[in-house]
Design an enzyme around this catalytic site. Structure first.
Site, PDB file in Angstrom:
ATOM      1  N   ASP A 734       0.859  -1.172   0.000  1.00  7.42           N
ATOM      2  CA  ASP A 734       0.000   0.000   0.000  1.00  7.42           C
ATOM      3  C   ASP A 734       0.901   1.229   0.000  1.00  7.42           C
ATOM      4  OD1 ASP A 734      -3.079   0.734   0.631  1.00  7.42           O
ATOM      5  OD2 ASP A 734      -1.723   2.230   1.496  1.00  7.42           O
ATOM      6  N   ASN A 742      -2.608  12.562  -4.889  1.00  7.74           N
ATOM      7  CA  ASN A 742      -3.780  12.925  -5.697  1.00  7.74           C
ATOM      8  C   ASN A 742      -4.236  14.345  -5.391  1.00  7.74           C
ATOM      9  OD1 ASN A 742      -4.063  10.552  -7.170  1.00  7.74           O
ATOM     10  ND2 ASN A 742      -5.211   9.545  -5.540  1.00  7.74           N
ATOM     11  N   HIS A 747      -4.973  13.621 -10.078  1.00  7.30           N
ATOM     12  CA  HIS A 747      -5.153  12.190 -10.288  1.00  7.30           C
ATOM     13  C   HIS A 747      -4.295  11.657 -11.421  1.00  7.30           C
ATOM     14  CE1 HIS A 747      -8.391  11.508  -7.397  1.00  7.30           C
ATOM     15  NE2 HIS A 747      -8.832  12.719  -7.729  1.00  7.30           N
ATOM     16  N   ASP A 751      -1.992   8.405 -11.120  1.00  7.05           N
ATOM     17  CA  ASP A 751      -1.920   7.270 -12.038  1.00  7.05           C
ATOM     18  C   ASP A 751      -0.495   7.004 -12.464  1.00  7.05           C
ATOM     19  OD1 ASP A 751      -4.625   7.045 -11.837  1.00  7.05           O
ATOM     20  OD2 ASP A 751      -5.072   8.015 -13.769  1.00  7.05           O
ATOM     21  N   GLU A 777      -4.617   2.131  -4.502  1.00  6.73           N
ATOM     22  CA  GLU A 777      -3.168   2.018  -4.379  1.00  6.73           C
ATOM     23  C   GLU A 777      -2.759   0.718  -3.691  1.00  6.73           C
ATOM     24  OE1 GLU A 777      -4.527   4.289  -0.676  1.00  6.73           O
ATOM     25  OE2 GLU A 777      -5.145   3.959  -2.736  1.00  6.73           O
TER      26      GLU A 777
END
Length: 861
Positions: A734, A742, A747, A751, A777
């Protein structure tokens, strides 16, 4: 001179005692003959049960092999070579090691074009080997209906070893024979499996074809592989009979055995079990011989006691009680089949253990304390309360007989199973026992055989249930528990309702029970069932009566998950429907030849599809079919524009295009027949289908495996470990503070971070490892064959690689870290992921950017 004082009444009593002893001996000898007959009947029954059980196991194995061959046949004809080789490697991994020696494919001429044992490859390639002379090849080449064929063992031309060929035909889309895919099963694997089931090396298990040819034998296998059983065997003389038994000396080794045979349902196979008659009766004969000596001694003692009673009449009452106690002890010994006896004075807590009872546990007479505490101390902790509670209930008069099966500690430290039985010989007026006498027998062998049968059922790939007439689960193997138990606990005692989709499906399924009981004792169907995760999946169900002569008895259900096959068939059916619509409505190339084979119609699309050089359509008019070879590639004439079939055909050209063609005979009034071909370029469609298949199993953003694919692979690894394979580890990853990325960078930058992490995972992981994005994530890693230390090292390498890397964005470079939780591969998938997730949160709670391991006590040794 004391005889002169013997009264006629005493003499009559002595004579009556002698007559009683004579009657006792007549009954004893008759009882022993009955015990021998019963032992012989039990041996025959055990052989019958073992043959039926092994027949079910063989059927399950052959069913799995048939499904595998069908899948490989379809995959070879419709998939790429790489996908086919991957399917072969997966099959060799799923099936037990040593069971499948090789997998090979031969073309329509019998040339071997592929086989799995590359280290045995001939110097000139696989095509230098031909199987055209093999019987199974001729059988598939001439048979109208494709089905599995099992051949007599033969020496493999690649491996040089004895193998049992299992084969299935390769068919083109228009049904033409294209070759054979063959799977070689080692007879040594089957014979080794049989030897694990048998109790002694003088017992024998045999797998035969229904024509009497040997496939495998638990012993002396090399002497019988090319032979057949004598033609007078019952299963050869009566093909309609499903099972039977007989007794005779073996023609192979001369040993006299009790034989039981059972046909394998739906396959031309027979399983035969032979139990050594001498070994089966030896223990009973030894026990009876010992009993005779003990009874001789007992009879002499009784007659002496009777004479002593006559001479010492004053002591008649006491001797009568001793005789009654001896008779009661004798009765219990016969009822319990004991090897040792005990006597407990309840009021004084004094116990007497005879030498046989002590020897059973490895002690000498008098070495153990003569109290109930000895029984309490030697009993297994898990069985102690049960045994003492049962004994206390009998002392209180709540039960007629005390009886218990439990474990006791032998002097050498091991645990043995015993069967204890006793009865109160004296009670108070209130019903409390004053004295209890009993026996104890060693039943370790019987319990071990029961556990062995349970282990065999647990290690099979199919879910197995034993259902009562009321549809209650009497027994379920581990595979059934893994699939259907929502809490991971045994399903024994629950209703079969738990595996059905709903109450209506449960009630509707009752019709199969009626078919089973009225239609010969066996049914097979495919049905939708609910798994432990509330997932509705398709299963192939095979039901048989446990005892064919009792239609209203228990039912054995064998269940194999065929969801993926059903989905593949549905997907294939849908694809064919779409393709038909495309062919019907989308314009393509057209070619028409008259009855003389001369081209009368051709459009430009046809030329654009086939011609190697620019060719106008008008240039084809008037050409004979053979002349088209100068304009079109040869594979076009042989495959797409062929006169041999009216079925649709498809060809892959050298430039990578896929073309689909349909030939339609056109009859006209002159009774001639023109030929019409309609051809379409389906290259993009095929590429689109491949893309859809890839998207279904991968994460769109990162290109890694998705959650569904990861869980499927995880179940496979857990099943492999349950069968004894090497362990492994699972990791949960994680990204730390990913929300800040973000929120702060957008965003799109988030990505980019996820894609960057996916690239690091691909570089660091081994080929056999698997990385997947579970969502957001959150990522997961599957590390087969890796121990805890190796997984920790890999986790540190991943963590460090991400920590020292950067991701460039238009808003600036981004540095991120990750927290990793590790757990060993053990238990079920849900519990395993929960443990890895808990370790992940431990890493986050300890400061993030670190690797945490599940607690040591959760790691298997």
């Amino acid at each position: 001179m004391l005889l002169r004082h013997v009264t006629p009444r005493s003499l009559a009593a002595l004579l009556a005692m002698a007559l009683a002893c004579l009657l006792y001996w007549l009954l004893l000898l008759d009882s022993q003959r009955g015990q021998l007959a019963q032992t012989e009947a039990q041996a025959r029954l055990r052989a019958t049960q073992m043959s039926a059980t092994l027949a079910i196991q063989v059927e399950t194995l052959v069913t799995g092999l048939e499904h595998l061959l069908r899948s490989l046949s379809t995959g070879y004809m419709n998939s790429s070579k790489r996908d086919f080789e991957h399917a072969v490697r997966s099959a060799l991994t799923i099936f037990p090691p040593g069971s499948i020696s090789q997998i090979g494919v031969a073309d329509a001429q019998g040339r071997l074009v592929y086989f799995s044992q590359s280290h045995n490859a001939p110097p000139n390639g696989p095509a230098t080997i031909s199987v055209a002379d093999r019987d199974y090849f001729h059988l598939h080449a001439t048979r109208d209906t494709p089905r599995l064929h099992i051949a007599q063992p033969l020496l493999g031309r690649v491996s040089g070893q004895w193998v049992i060929p299992f084969s299935y035909p390769l068919l083109t889309q228009d049904g033409r024979f294209a070759g054979v895919v063959a799977l070689s099963v080692s007879p040594d694997y089957i014979s080794g499996y049989f030897r694990e089931v048998l109790a002694t090396n003088r017992d024998v298990a045999v797998l035969l074809l229904d024509d009497g040819a040997y496939l495998a034998r638990s012993s002396m296998q090399n002497d019988v592989l090319t032979r057949r059983v004598p033609p007078d065997r019952e299963f050869l003389r009566t093909p309609s009979q499903r099972h039977g038994e007989y007794r005779l000396p073996s023609p192979v080794d001369g040993v006299e055995r009790y034989y039981a045979w059972h046909r394998v349902t739906h396959y031309p196979l027979v399983v035969s079990i032979g139990l050594d008659r001498e070994h089966a009766l030896q223990r009973t004969r030894d026990t009876l011989r010992d009993s005779l000596w003990r009874n001789v001694l007992g009879t002499v003692l009784i007659l002496c006691a009777a004479l002593w009673i006559v001479l010492l009449f004053a002591r008649q009452h006491r001797n009568h009680e001793l005789l009654a106690e001896s008779g009661e002890r004798h009765k219990l010994a016969l009822e319990g089949g004991s090897l040792g006896s005990w006597d407990w004075d309840v009021g004084n807590d004094h116990m007497i253990f005879d030498p046989q009872w002590c020897a059973m546990l490895g002690y000498a007479p008098g070495e153990l304390a003569p109290t109930l505490d000895t029984v309490r101390r030697l009993a297994h902790p898990d069985d102690r309360d049960k045994v003492l509670g049962s004994l206390d209930a009998h002392v209180r008069g709540q039960t007629e007989v005390f009886e218990a099966e439990h474990r006791v500690r032998h002097r050498d430290g091991r645990w043995i199973w015993v069967h204890a039985r006793g009865r109160a010989t004296h009670r108070t007026n209130d019903g409390l026992a004053l004295r209890v006498t009993g026996t104890q027998a060693d039943i370790s062998q019987r319990v071990t055989e029961t556990l062995l049968r349970r282990a065999l059922l647990d290690n099979t790939g199919a879910a197995i249930f034993l259902a009562t007439p009321e549809r209650s689960i009497r027994f379920s193997n581990q595979r059934a528990i893994d699939i259907f138990s929502d809490d991971g606990r045994p399903l024994d005692g629950r209703s079969m309702r738990v595996i059905h989709c709903d109450d209506n499906a449960y009630e509707t399924f009752q019709v199969h029970y009626r078919q089973l009981r009225e239609g010969g004792g066996s049914v097979r169907m495919e049905s939708r069932l609910r798994t432990r995760h509330d997932e509705i999946r398709w299963f192939n169900l095979h039901g048989t009566l446990l005892d064919p002569v009792q239609p209203d008895g228990d039912v054995i259900w064998t269940m194999i998950d065929v969801t993926e096959r059903r989905r593949a068939e549905e997907a294939l059916s849908a694809a064919r429907g779409r393709l038909g619509q495309i062919i019907e409505h989308f314009p393509g190339g057209i070619l028409v030849e008259n009855e003389d084979g001369r081209v009368v119609v051709a459009n430009q699309t046809l030329c654009d599809l086939f011609a190697t050089t620019p060719t106008p359509a008008a240039g084809l008019i008037g050409l004979q079919h053979a002349a088209l070879r100068q304009r079109f590639p040869r594979e076009v004439l042989d495959t797409v524009l062929s006169h041999q079939t009216t079925s649709p055909g498809e060809a892959l050209l050298a430039d990578g295009r896929s073309l689909h063609a349909t030939r339609i005979p056109i009859r006209h009034a002159t009774e001639g027949v023109d030929q019409l071909w309609i051809v379409h370029d389906v290259t993009e469609q095929r590429r689109h289908e491949q893309t859809l298949e890839r998207l279904a199993s991968t994460d769109t953003l990162t290109g890694l495996a998705n959650r569904h694919t990861f869980l499927e692979r995880l179940e496979i690894e857990l099943a492999r470990i349950a069968r004894g394979g090497p362990g492994g580890m699972v990791a949960m990853l994680d990204l730390d503070h990913f929300k800040r990325v973000n929120d702060g960078y957008g965003h799109a930058a988030g990505d980019a971070v996820l894609v960057h992490l996916a690239g690091i995972l691909r570089r660091v992981l081994r080929r056999e490892d698997m990385a997947a994005r579970l969502g957001g994530e959150e990522f997961a890693l599957l590390l087969p064959g890796t121990d805890a230390a190796g997984a920790a090292t890999l986790g540190e390498r991943l963590r460090s690689a991400l920590e020292h890397s950067r991701i460039e964005t238009f808003k600036g470079d981004i540095h991120v870290t990750t927290s990793i939780g590790l757990a060993p591969l053990a238990g079920d998938a849900r519990t395993l992921l929960a443990r890895a997730d808990a370790a992940l949160y431990q890493a986050k709670n300890e400061g993030r950017n670190r690797v945490a391991m599940a607690p040591d006590e959760d790691v298997p040794a």
